[in-house]
Design an enzyme around this catalytic site. Structure first.
Site, PDB file in Angstrom:
ATOM      1  N   TYR A 259     -32.171  55.373   4.460  1.00  0.00           N
ATOM      2  CA  TYR A 259     -32.003  56.294   3.525  1.00  0.00           C
ATOM      3  C   TYR A 259     -32.733  54.796   2.301  1.00  0.00           C
ATOM      4  CZ  TYR A 259     -29.565  57.893  -1.000  1.00  0.00           C
ATOM      5  OH  TYR A 259     -29.365  58.368  -1.868  1.00  0.00           O
TER       6      TYR A 259
ATOM      7  N   ASP B 127     -36.596  47.893   2.095  1.00  0.00           N
ATOM      8  CA  ASP B 127     -35.207  48.619   1.714  1.00  0.00           C
ATOM      9  C   ASP B 127     -34.236  47.632   1.930  1.00  0.00           C
ATOM     10  OD1 ASP B 127     -33.977  49.318   0.015  1.00  0.00           O
ATOM     11  OD2 ASP B 127     -33.670  51.674   1.075  1.00  0.00           O
TER      12      ASP B 127
ATOM     13  N   LYS C 145     -27.751  47.793  -5.509  1.00  0.00           N
ATOM     14  CA  LYS C 145     -26.259  46.997  -5.837  1.00  0.00           C
ATOM     15  C   LYS C 145     -26.004  45.567  -6.443  1.00  0.00           C
ATOM     16  CE  LYS C 145     -26.355  50.934  -1.968  1.00  0.00           C
ATOM     17  NZ  LYS C 145     -25.327  51.947  -2.182  1.00  0.00           N
TER      18      LYS C 145
HETATM   19  N1  PMP Z   1     -31.908  52.420  -0.294  1.00  0.00           N
HETATM   20  C1  PMP Z   1     -30.487  52.145   0.381  1.00  0.00           C
HETATM   21  C2  PMP Z   1     -30.912  51.052   1.849  1.00  0.00           C
HETATM   22  C3  PMP Z   1     -29.430  52.870  -0.492  1.00  0.00           C
HETATM   23  O1  PMP Z   1     -28.558  52.569   0.996  1.00  0.00           O
HETATM   24  C4  PMP Z   1     -29.325  52.977  -1.246  1.00  0.00           C
HETATM   25  C5  PMP Z   1     -28.111  53.939  -2.188  1.00  0.00           C
HETATM   26  N2  PMP Z   1     -26.787  54.119  -1.144  1.00  0.00           N
HETATM   27  C6  PMP Z   1     -30.955  53.280  -2.216  1.00  0.00           C
HETATM   28  C7  PMP Z   1     -31.711  53.091  -1.245  1.00  0.00           C
HETATM   29  C8  PMP Z   1     -30.628  54.248  -3.568  1.00  0.00           C
HETATM   30  O2  PMP Z   1     -30.114  53.258  -4.571  1.00  0.00           O
HETATM   31  P1  PMP Z   1     -28.830  53.832  -5.549  1.00  0.00           P
HETATM   32  O3  PMP Z   1     -28.449  54.486  -4.924  1.00  0.00           O
HETATM   33  O4  PMP Z   1     -28.627  52.841  -6.807  1.00  0.00           O
HETATM   34  O5  PMP Z   1     -30.024  55.593  -6.763  1.00  0.00           O
END
Ligand code: PMP
Length: 423
Positions: free
Chosen positions: A144, A234, A262
């Site tokens: 994701y 990521d 995060k």
């Molecule tokens: N990349 C990863 C690996 C994530 O887990 C998340 C959110 N869970 C995101 C991107 C997107 O981040 P945001 O919810 O702050 O937009």
């Protein structure tokens, strides 16, 4: 101990009359028995409007690596709140934060600062496309990367690549090829001289907390570079969480670009893309637009800088403790499931634990699709009634604020929850 959720139930009904779906992130509607309405958090603990207290392993969905309202972050933010909320222009903290990121993340020679993980992923993909002059992006099934159209395909619980939401322009993912992770042959089969970037979670937390196979990450970098593509890690979840320098430090593999979010902000919305200076030149020269009203706002920058400094100063204690506490939870789940006769498996990497009610080991994303998602959610719902708040997918995030007492209390709650489910 018996928890009642009457006020949360009434509040959910009230919210639905004005807030579409009654929640602010669709996923939150999945919480059972009802989306809990919380009122306060401190350290590793949360309280809801019914007066129930919980040990918290949701941690704001990951960001609160230092726990709720950590003092060093509060102090920096309180000072900044009285100084200035925003300039829409340069300020001292943005450079200090960029220096801290470049000091702590192995791949970071330069960085840019955004607000959310989704935005930063979007920027990273755009930069990679500009730097290579190519459009195709390779991503992996079960990984994701945020909710924006560009990369929202092949995400859990999808078994195949497809637009993941109503309203998504299917053309946005036509230039995205989705393949199996942890499989260098599968990657080789889709790589070509039109690929701008290979993007992945270096530990596939969103696909079930799956670790990279030995040598896999280095193999991906080598294969991608052989065809002129860039590698984007990521690290929105793994950054600052698995080690100060994230998964790339833990596994000793350096990508071209890294996305952070995060934990970077310790609860404040801030994200970053960092990586090779020659690649980030695309932004430095202005060829790639990186814009945003709130980019590197001083309040969030102050929070992130304080968080990095705190993690850096405490790293020799914090990271081994996260891992130790996570292992203790994993082991209590395994033994309690065994006693209760419930088929369960646990994947644990550093301070992230994922549990599955499943007959088969969740050793790949594809294998997790066979797990009993409803059964796992029932376990997490039962834990809530025992004073433990975890993510209904079966995920527990550990923080530096959890102590041995929290973990012991959680272990007992796990036993009671599984005994209840057995009945
Ligand atoms: N990349 C990863 C690996 C994530 O887990 C998340 C959110 N869970 C995101 C991107 C997107 O981040 P945001 O919810 O702050 O937009």
């Amino acid at each position: 101990m018996s928890y009642s959720f009457d006020r949360s139930i009434a509040q959910f009904d009230r919210s639905k009359a004005s807030l579409a779906g009654g929640v602010s992130t669709a996923f939150r509607a999945a919480q059972r028995p009802v989306p809990i309405c919380f009122s306060r958090g401190k350290g590793s603990h949360l309280w809801d409007i019914d007066g129930n207290e919980y040990v918290d392993y949701v941690l704001g969905f990951g960001p609160l690596l230092l726990g709720h309202s950590p003092e060093p972050v509060l102090a920096a933010v309180e000072e900044q709140l009285r100084t200035a909320l925003g300039f829409g222009a340069s300020h001292l903290l943005e450079a200090e934060l960029a220096e801290a990121i470049c000091r702590t993340v192995p791949s970071a020679e330069l960085c840019i600062i955004s607000n959310t993980g989704s935005e930063a992923v979007h920027a990273a993909v755009r930069i990679a496309r500009a730097a290579t002059g190519r459009m195709r992006v390779v991503k992996f099934l079960g990984h994701y990367h945020g909710w924006l159209d560009t990369v929202h395909t092949g995400v859990a619980p999808q078994a195949v690549a497809a637009p993941a939401t109503g309203g998504q322009d299917p053309r946005a993912v036509e230039s995205v090829t989705v393949t199996a992770w942890n499989d260098l042959d599968a990657l080789d089969a889709v790589l070509g001289d039109d690929v701008a970037a290979v993007i992945m979670e270096p530990v596939n937390v969103n696909g079930g907390n799956i670790s990279p196979a030995p040598g896999y990450l280095a193999g991906v970098v080598e294969a991608a570079h052989r065809c002129g593509a860039l590698v984007i890690f990521d690290e929105v979840i793994t950054g600052y969480r698995l080690a100060l320098g994230g998964a790339q430090e833990l596994y000793g593999v350096t990508p071209d670009l890294t996305v952070l979010g995060k934990a970077l902000g310790a609860g404040f919305p801030i994200s970053a893309v960092c990586g090779r200076a020659d690649v980030l030149e695309e932004v430095a020269t202005g060829r790639v637009a990186h814009v945003g009203t709130f980019n590197a706002g001083p309040v969030c920058a102050a929070a992130a800088l304080a968080a990095i400094n705190d993690l850096e100063a405490g790293q020799t204690e914090i990271y081994p403790n996260l891992d130790r506490h996570a292992r203790m939870i994993a082991s209590r789940v395994r033994s309690a499931a065994n006693t209760a006769g419930i088929p369960m498996f646990v994947n644990q990497v550093g301070g992230v634990v994922s549990v599955f009610v499943s007959d088969t080991p969740p050793s790949s994303y594809e294998a997790t699709l066979k797990s009993d998602r409803a059964g796992t959610a029932s376990f997490i719902a039962a834990l809530l009634g025992q004073g433990v708040h975890a993510i209904s997918l079966g995920r527990f995030y550990l923080s530096a604020a959890h102590d041995d007492g929290d973990i012991a209390r959680t272990g007992d709650a796990i036993e009671r929850a599984l005994q209840g489910l057995q009945r």
